[in-house]
Write a protein that holds these residues in place. Structure first.
Motif, PDB file in Angstrom:
ATOM      1  N   CYS A 150       0.848  -1.191   0.000  1.00 17.20           N
ATOM      2  CA  CYS A 150       0.000   0.000   0.000  1.00 17.20           C
ATOM      3  C   CYS A 150       0.880   1.237   0.000  1.00 17.20           C
ATOM      4  O   CYS A 150       1.757   1.376   0.851  1.00 17.20           O
ATOM      5  N   TRP A 162     -10.633  -2.237  -8.241  1.00 18.51           N
ATOM      6  CA  TRP A 162      -9.244  -2.013  -8.634  1.00 18.51           C
ATOM      7  C   TRP A 162      -9.168  -1.661 -10.112  1.00 18.51           C
ATOM      8  O   TRP A 162      -9.977  -2.123 -10.917  1.00 18.51           O
ATOM      9  N   THR A 173     -17.085  -0.506   5.526  1.00 17.86           N
ATOM     10  CA  THR A 173     -18.387  -1.134   5.768  1.00 17.86           C
ATOM     11  C   THR A 173     -18.333  -1.959   7.035  1.00 17.86           C
ATOM     12  O   THR A 173     -17.379  -2.716   7.239  1.00 17.86           O
ATOM     13  N   SER A 174     -19.338  -1.822   7.863  1.00 18.07           N
ATOM     14  CA  SER A 174     -19.469  -2.638   9.073  1.00 18.07           C
ATOM     15  C   SER A 174     -18.220  -2.588   9.945  1.00 18.07           C
ATOM     16  O   SER A 174     -17.853  -3.585  10.574  1.00 18.07           O
ATOM     17  N   GLY A 175     -17.538  -1.453   9.934  1.00 21.19           N
ATOM     18  CA  GLY A 175     -16.369  -1.280  10.786  1.00 21.19           C
ATOM     19  C   GLY A 175     -15.051  -1.699  10.165  1.00 21.19           C
ATOM     20  O   GLY A 175     -14.009  -1.649  10.824  1.00 21.19           O
ATOM     21  N   PHE A 176     -15.077  -2.118   8.897  1.00 23.56           N
ATOM     22  CA  PHE A 176     -13.857  -2.615   8.253  1.00 23.56           C
ATOM     23  C   PHE A 176     -13.554  -1.873   6.962  1.00 23.56           C
ATOM     24  O   PHE A 176     -14.462  -1.467   6.234  1.00 23.56           O
ATOM     25  N   TYR A 177     -12.256  -1.712   6.687  1.00 20.72           N
ATOM     26  CA  TYR A 177     -11.801  -1.118   5.439  1.00 20.72           C
ATOM     27  C   TYR A 177     -11.312  -2.228   4.518  1.00 20.72           C
ATOM     28  O   TYR A 177     -10.704  -3.209   4.975  1.00 20.72           O
ATOM     29  N   PHE A 178     -11.518  -2.045   3.225  1.00 15.40           N
ATOM     30  CA  PHE A 178     -11.025  -2.995   2.239  1.00 15.40           C
ATOM     31  C   PHE A 178     -11.005  -2.320   0.871  1.00 15.40           C
ATOM     32  O   PHE A 178     -11.598  -1.252   0.684  1.00 15.40           O
ATOM     33  N   PHE A 179     -10.292  -2.934  -0.070  1.00 15.16           N
ATOM     34  CA  PHE A 179     -10.215  -2.440  -1.440  1.00 15.16           C
ATOM     35  C   PHE A 179     -11.158  -3.279  -2.295  1.00 15.16           C
ATOM     36  O   PHE A 179     -10.900  -4.463  -2.515  1.00 15.16           O
ATOM     37  N   ASP A 180     -12.262  -2.676  -2.747  1.00 17.99           N
ATOM     38  CA  ASP A 180     -13.252  -3.475  -3.451  1.00 17.99           C
ATOM     39  C   ASP A 180     -13.259  -3.307  -4.962  1.00 17.99           C
ATOM     40  O   ASP A 180     -13.734  -4.196  -5.675  1.00 17.99           O
TER      41      ASP A 180
END
Lengths: 107, 120
Positions: free
Chosen positions: B47, B110, B101-108
């Motif tokens: 990252c 790309w 979302t729902s307390g979490f980060y992510f890369f959806d």
């Protein structure tokens, strides 16, 4: 920095096999782990976030579990399209590192 | 459908500045965080940083002294500048949407990736 260690680096499996990939964090990351699938020449694709939440459109044969420092990605019944490299990623603290990957190959 | 597309030079000379742009379609860049991630054989996926929906930037500490991420909302684009590049910066560079979302980060979502080679 928190280090993410995946195992095994690679594995050979047959269609229909149950496959388990492990990711270990060097310190607790609570539930802040994601799993991605990457095929050659393509961008990673999100499979699971927050340990066990399945991304929309991802088949239910993929599942995740774990907490704290030890986490698992399981493919219940390996399909031909699942041969790829899988990465974990922690989002608990910067710099949000990925694991080194596990390559799932055809046996 | 959200789509991201990287663009920029594929070859950069050592000590110069790498510049890439990500054009986003199907979504407003004002609504989410937007990230740059790179992948090299030696260091795997890394990252680089992200710009959040308020325009604040957050960088990987190992690259912070050389990195600038900026956004142009009028063009729905965001950009990466990496200065003083060396051969170690040779990688495929991806842009991605960072979602919470729902307390979490992510890369959806790309981009397809852009190979940048640093030449001596």
């Amino acid at each position: 920095d928190i280090q993410m260690t995946q195992s095994p680096p690679s594995l050979s499996a047959s269609v229909g096999d149950r496959v388990t990939i492990t990711c270990r964090a060097s310190q607790t990351i609570r539930s802040y782990i994601n799993w991605y699938q990457q095929k050659p020449g393509k961008a990673p694709k999100l499979l699971i976030y927050g340990v066990s939440s399945l991304q929309s459109g991802v088949p239910s044969r993929f599942s995740g579990s774990g907490s704290g420092t030890d986490f698992t990605l399981t493919i219940a019944s390996l399909q031909p399209e699942d041969f790829a490299t899988y990465y974990c990623q922690q989002t608990y603290s910067a710099p949000w590192p990925f694991g080194q990957g596990t390559k799932v190959e055809i046996k | 459908q959200v789509q991201l597309q990287e663009s920029g030079p594929g070859l950069v000379k050592a000590s110069e500045t790498l510049s890439l742009t990500c054009t986003v379609s199907g979504d407003s860049i004002s609504s989410y965080d937007w990230s740059w991630i790179r992948q090299s054989p030696g260091k795997g996926l890394e990252c680089i940083g992200y710009i959040d929906d308020s325009g604040s930037t957050h960088y990987n500490p190992s690259l912070e002294s050389r990195v600038t991420i900026s956004a142009d909302t009028s063009k729905n684009q965001f950009s990466l500048r990496l200065s003083s590049v060396t051969a170690a910066d040779t990688a495929v560079y991806y842009c991605a949407r960072r979602r919470y979302t729902s307390g979490f980060y992510f890369f959806d979502y790309w981009g397809q990736g852009s190979l940048v080679t640093v030449s001596s």
